[in-house]
Design a protein around this motif. Structure first.
Motif, PDB file in Angstrom:
ATOM      1  N   VAL A   1     -72.438  45.725 101.722  1.00  0.00           N
ATOM      2  CA  VAL A   1     -72.057  45.583 103.124  1.00  0.00           C
ATOM      3  C   VAL A   1     -73.256  46.012 103.955  1.00  0.00           C
ATOM      4  O   VAL A   1     -73.738  47.139 103.830  1.00  0.00           O
ATOM      5  N   THR A   2     -73.736  45.106 104.803  1.00  0.00           N
ATOM      6  CA  THR A   2     -74.961  45.375 105.535  1.00  0.00           C
ATOM      7  C   THR A   2     -74.861  44.896 106.979  1.00  0.00           C
ATOM      8  O   THR A   2     -73.941  44.155 107.338  1.00  0.00           O
ATOM      9  N   CYS A   3     -75.792  45.337 107.786  1.00  0.00           N
ATOM     10  CA  CYS A   3     -76.013  44.827 109.139  1.00  0.00           C
ATOM     11  C   CYS A   3     -77.374  45.368 109.597  1.00  0.00           C
ATOM     12  O   CYS A   3     -77.919  46.290 108.991  1.00  0.00           O
ATOM     13  N   PRO A   4     -77.946  44.795 110.658  1.00  0.00           N
ATOM     14  CA  PRO A   4     -79.276  45.219 111.098  1.00  0.00           C
ATOM     15  C   PRO A   4     -79.313  46.674 111.565  1.00  0.00           C
ATOM     16  O   PRO A   4     -78.311  47.214 112.059  1.00  0.00           O
ATOM     17  N   LEU A   5     -80.474  47.278 111.429  1.00  0.00           N
ATOM     18  CA  LEU A   5     -80.668  48.674 111.822  1.00  0.00           C
ATOM     19  C   LEU A   5     -80.241  48.930 113.263  1.00  0.00           C
ATOM     20  O   LEU A   5     -79.577  49.927 113.556  1.00  0.00           O
ATOM     21  N   GLU A   6     -80.605  48.041 114.172  1.00  0.00           N
ATOM     22  CA  GLU A   6     -80.263  48.236 115.581  1.00  0.00           C
ATOM     23  C   GLU A   6     -78.747  48.327 115.771  1.00  0.00           C
ATOM     24  O   GLU A   6     -78.250  49.117 116.573  1.00  0.00           O
ATOM     25  N   GLU A   7     -78.007  47.522 115.015  1.00  0.00           N
ATOM     26  CA  GLU A   7     -76.550  47.552 115.095  1.00  0.00           C
ATOM     27  C   GLU A   7     -76.004  48.832 114.473  1.00  0.00           C
ATOM     28  O   GLU A   7     -75.049  49.427 114.994  1.00  0.00           O
TER      29      GLU A   7
END
Length: 183
Positions: A107-113
């Protein structure tokens, strides 16, 4: 008795694992019991958590064994965990569950998010997700599937996982990790 399926969600703090676990529970036609590392950590008396790494390790080990018991009883689970820092804990989990129907989900998402979610939640240490990103295990990204909770809706991420559940040929990551460990 047929073993229960295990959807094992692995990702850094604030990546969306808990929301995804609850969405999976709502969308799946059969029951899936949610087992979360946070719940297991919350069971441990706080005075033993802050100064006893052995107690933390025993607590997490107990979670892995609980997952096995649920599966042995024919109960499906969705697990919410983060493998970071401790290769030994990942190895232990793989040792316990490599013969079980585990769908290993990154499960991932961008650092900014991740940073935005940490601030919005207010119950996480700011910077924890960024710190975990570089040490998230397995380092070789051996997963059955990766979902991005920022670029896709949580429902689309859940659907991507659900599509894989009926074919046991999709449950390979833990078997691969087991073989790598035992070379």
């Amino acid at each position: 008795m047929q073993r229960g399926k295990i959807i094992f969600l692995n990702g850094v703090s604030s990546s969306g694992k808990t929301t995804l676990a609850k969405t999976l529970q709502a969308r799946l036609p059969e029951p899936y019991y949610w087992l979360s590392v946070d719940t297991f950590m919350d069971m441990t008396p706080e005075k033993h958590m802050s100064n006893d790494d052995d107690e933390v390790i025993k607590t997490i080990s107990a979670m892995y064994r609980t997952i096995k018991v649920f599966s042995d009883m024919g109960l499906n689970t969705v697990v919410d965990d983060v493998f970071s820092v401790s290769q030994e804990l990942l190895d232990e989990c793989v040792e316990i569950l490599h013969e079980y129907p585990v769908l290993f989900v990154h499960v991932t998402c961008p650092l900014e998010e991740l940073q935005r979610r940490e601030k919005e939640r207010g119950d996480r240490t700011i910077g924890q997700a960024e710190e975990q990103l570089s040490i998230l295990l397995p380092l070789d990204n051996t997963y059955d599937v990766t979902v991005d909770t920022h670029n896709d809706t949580i429902e689309k991420c859940a659907d991507k996982i659900i599509e894989l559940l009926d074919c046991h040929n999709n449950y390979t990551a833990f078997k691969i990790l087991w073989k790598q460990r035992n070379k």
